[in-house]
Design a protein around this motif. Structure first.
Motif, mmCIF file in Angstrom:
data_model
loop_
_atom_site.group_PDB
_atom_site.id
_atom_site.type_symbol
_atom_site.label_atom_id
_atom_site.label_comp_id
_atom_site.label_asym_id
_atom_site.label_seq_id
_atom_site.Cartn_x
_atom_site.Cartn_y
_atom_site.Cartn_z
ATOM 1 N N PRO A 200 -64.237 -3.749 6.029
ATOM 2 C CA PRO A 200 -65.492 -3.091 6.737
ATOM 3 C C PRO A 200 -65.098 -1.590 6.641
ATOM 4 O O PRO A 200 -64.144 -1.088 6.381
ATOM 5 C CB PRO A 200 -65.331 -3.710 8.004
ATOM 6 N N TRP A 201 -66.227 -0.765 6.637
ATOM 7 C CA TRP A 201 -66.066 0.584 7.128
ATOM 8 C C TRP A 201 -65.712 0.854 8.590
ATOM 9 O O TRP A 201 -66.144 0.468 9.524
ATOM 10 C CB TRP A 201 -67.279 1.275 6.756
ATOM 11 N N SER A 202 -64.938 2.126 8.637
ATOM 12 C CA SER A 202 -64.656 2.507 10.259
ATOM 13 C C SER A 202 -64.900 3.823 10.067
ATOM 14 O O SER A 202 -64.538 4.577 9.178
ATOM 15 C CB SER A 202 -63.037 2.259 10.404
ATOM 16 N N ILE A 203 -65.711 4.307 11.072
ATOM 17 C CA ILE A 203 -66.213 5.771 10.873
ATOM 18 C C ILE A 203 -65.712 6.715 11.841
ATOM 19 O O ILE A 203 -65.106 6.234 13.037
ATOM 20 C CB ILE A 203 -68.062 5.762 11.590
ATOM 21 N N VAL A 204 -65.117 7.725 11.636
ATOM 22 C CA VAL A 204 -64.365 8.579 12.201
ATOM 23 C C VAL A 204 -65.143 9.713 12.422
ATOM 24 O O VAL A 204 -65.630 10.714 11.766
ATOM 25 C CB VAL A 204 -62.994 8.878 11.460
ATOM 26 N N ASP A 205 -65.499 9.994 13.874
ATOM 27 C CA ASP A 205 -66.085 11.437 14.129
ATOM 28 C C ASP A 205 -65.136 12.433 13.984
ATOM 29 O O ASP A 205 -64.125 12.563 14.670
ATOM 30 C CB ASP A 205 -66.485 11.176 15.711
ATOM 31 N N SER A 206 -65.173 13.152 13.187
ATOM 32 C CA SER A 206 -64.208 14.241 13.025
ATOM 33 C C SER A 206 -64.532 15.963 13.146
ATOM 34 O O SER A 206 -63.916 16.819 12.563
ATOM 35 C CB SER A 206 -63.992 14.329 11.329
ATOM 36 N N ASP A 207 -65.534 16.282 14.184
ATOM 37 C CA ASP A 207 -65.657 17.398 14.542
ATOM 38 C C ASP A 207 -64.592 18.007 15.149
ATOM 39 O O ASP A 207 -64.395 19.221 15.012
ATOM 40 C CB ASP A 207 -67.027 17.556 15.573
ATOM 41 N N ASP A 208 -63.737 17.240 15.930
ATOM 42 C CA ASP A 208 -62.366 17.705 16.450
ATOM 43 C C ASP A 208 -61.231 16.955 15.520
ATOM 44 O O ASP A 208 -60.899 15.980 15.489
ATOM 45 C CB ASP A 208 -62.161 17.411 17.918
ATOM 46 N N LYS A 209 -60.501 17.766 14.510
ATOM 47 C CA LYS A 209 -59.880 17.486 13.627
ATOM 48 C C LYS A 209 -58.696 16.802 14.357
ATOM 49 O O LYS A 209 -58.214 15.899 13.913
ATOM 50 C CB LYS A 209 -59.403 18.627 12.750
ATOM 51 N N ALA A 212 -59.493 13.414 15.531
ATOM 52 C CA ALA A 212 -59.743 12.588 14.422
ATOM 53 C C ALA A 212 -58.518 11.968 13.933
ATOM 54 O O ALA A 212 -58.536 10.653 13.509
ATOM 55 C CB ALA A 212 -60.579 13.210 13.381
ATOM 56 N N ARG A 213 -57.494 12.723 13.865
ATOM 57 C CA ARG A 213 -56.143 12.227 13.116
ATOM 58 C C ARG A 213 -55.625 11.390 14.193
ATOM 59 O O ARG A 213 -55.104 10.288 13.673
ATOM 60 C CB ARG A 213 -55.244 13.563 12.948
ATOM 61 N N LEU A 214 -55.607 11.802 15.286
ATOM 62 C CA LEU A 214 -54.973 10.432 16.230
ATOM 63 C C LEU A 214 -55.835 9.236 16.204
ATOM 64 O O LEU A 214 -55.229 8.224 16.121
ATOM 65 C CB LEU A 214 -55.008 11.199 17.667
#
Length: 263
Positions: A200-209, A212-214
């Motif tokens: 499956p895909w996992s979507i990462v909200d990355s507006d805050d880098k 997103a990393r954590l």
């Protein structure tokens, strides 16, 4: 998403998670696992900086990054997945893919680098290919980094003004801004066909880098049944007494100049 996570919260948690990644690495090596982690997303979405934090304390002999250039003439005549198969891990290895075979469903399709038939064939074959990998025991994880149009533009403009990061930009990256809807349509179709139970895909909200990393590292760790592998006992040997060997006179001309003393 919430407010930007403060550094005083981010750094200790990143350090803790990086410690867990080292445990994961030792588990992969000891148990002879094969782990593939795919990082996809729009340009400047934060994929590279996340991969950098993941690998910061890992052994490059165990964990390696795969970031392939565009295919050469010979590779263009191969089965599409062939050059990616060559990069898959052996037992005891981790491979982090900074973009992957999903190039065909994204930039190649949007920019017209592949035909409609090649695109259709990819969407058909990709789930079959990934099921074969998982069936053979490969641990496959897929992350899509989602960034807003405004934040993507801000990051790309920042790279244009930064001489040490400008190399990250290409003409294709700049054109991606004007093709936002085309990329959105391509991504949605890709997810529709390739978000399968086995991978499956996992979507990462990355507006805050930082966030997103954590979130990515914590999620990755939570999906794997790793455990701490006790390190081998290491004993520092006694320093032997000198044997009377006398080293030759130091030659100042052989040493790197002390630039630091001029600062």
């Amino acid at each position: 998403m919430g407010n930007r996570i403060p550094r005083k919260v981010y750094e200790p948690e990143l350090g803790r998670l990086q410690g867990e990644l080292v445990k994961l690495q030792e588990w992969v090596r000891a148990e002879r696992q094969r782990l593939v982690v795919i990082f996809e997303g729009r340009d400047a979405a934060g994929k590279g900086s996340t991969i950098k934090r993941i690998t910061e304390y890992l052994n490059p002999r165990v964990a390696r990054i795969v970031a392939l250039a565009k295919p050469d003439d010979r590779e263009q005549g191969e089965w599409y997945f062939q050059r990616y198969v060559n990069e898959l891990p052996a037992a005891g290895e981790i491979v982090l893919m900074d973009r992957s075979w999903y190039n065909r469903a994204g930039v190649e399709w949007v920019m017209g680098y592949c035909t409609a038939e090649e695109h259709r064939r990819f969407l058909h074959q990709c789930p079959i290919f990934e099921r074969l990998l998982v069936e053979d025991g490969i641990l496959l994880r897929k992350y899509w980094f989602s960034v807003s149009a405004r934040e993507q533009e801000r990051r790309i403009r920042a790279r244009l003004d930064d001489p040490v990061r400008r190399w990250k930009l290409s003409a294709v990256d700049l054109e991606s801004i004007s093709r936002w809807d085309d990329y959105s349509r391509a991504k949605d179709e890709m997810i529709l066909y390739t978000d399968i139970p086995e991978a499956p895909w996992s979507i990462v909200d990355s507006d805050d880098k930082r966030r997103a990393r954590l979130n990515t590292i914590a999620h990755l760790l939570s999906t794997l049944p790793y455990h701490e592998v006790p390190p081998p006992a290491i004993r520092l040997p006694e320093i032997p007494e000198g044997t009377g060997y006398r080293r030759p006179e130091r030659n100042p001309g052989s040493y790197v100049p002390d630039h630091a003393s001029t600062l």
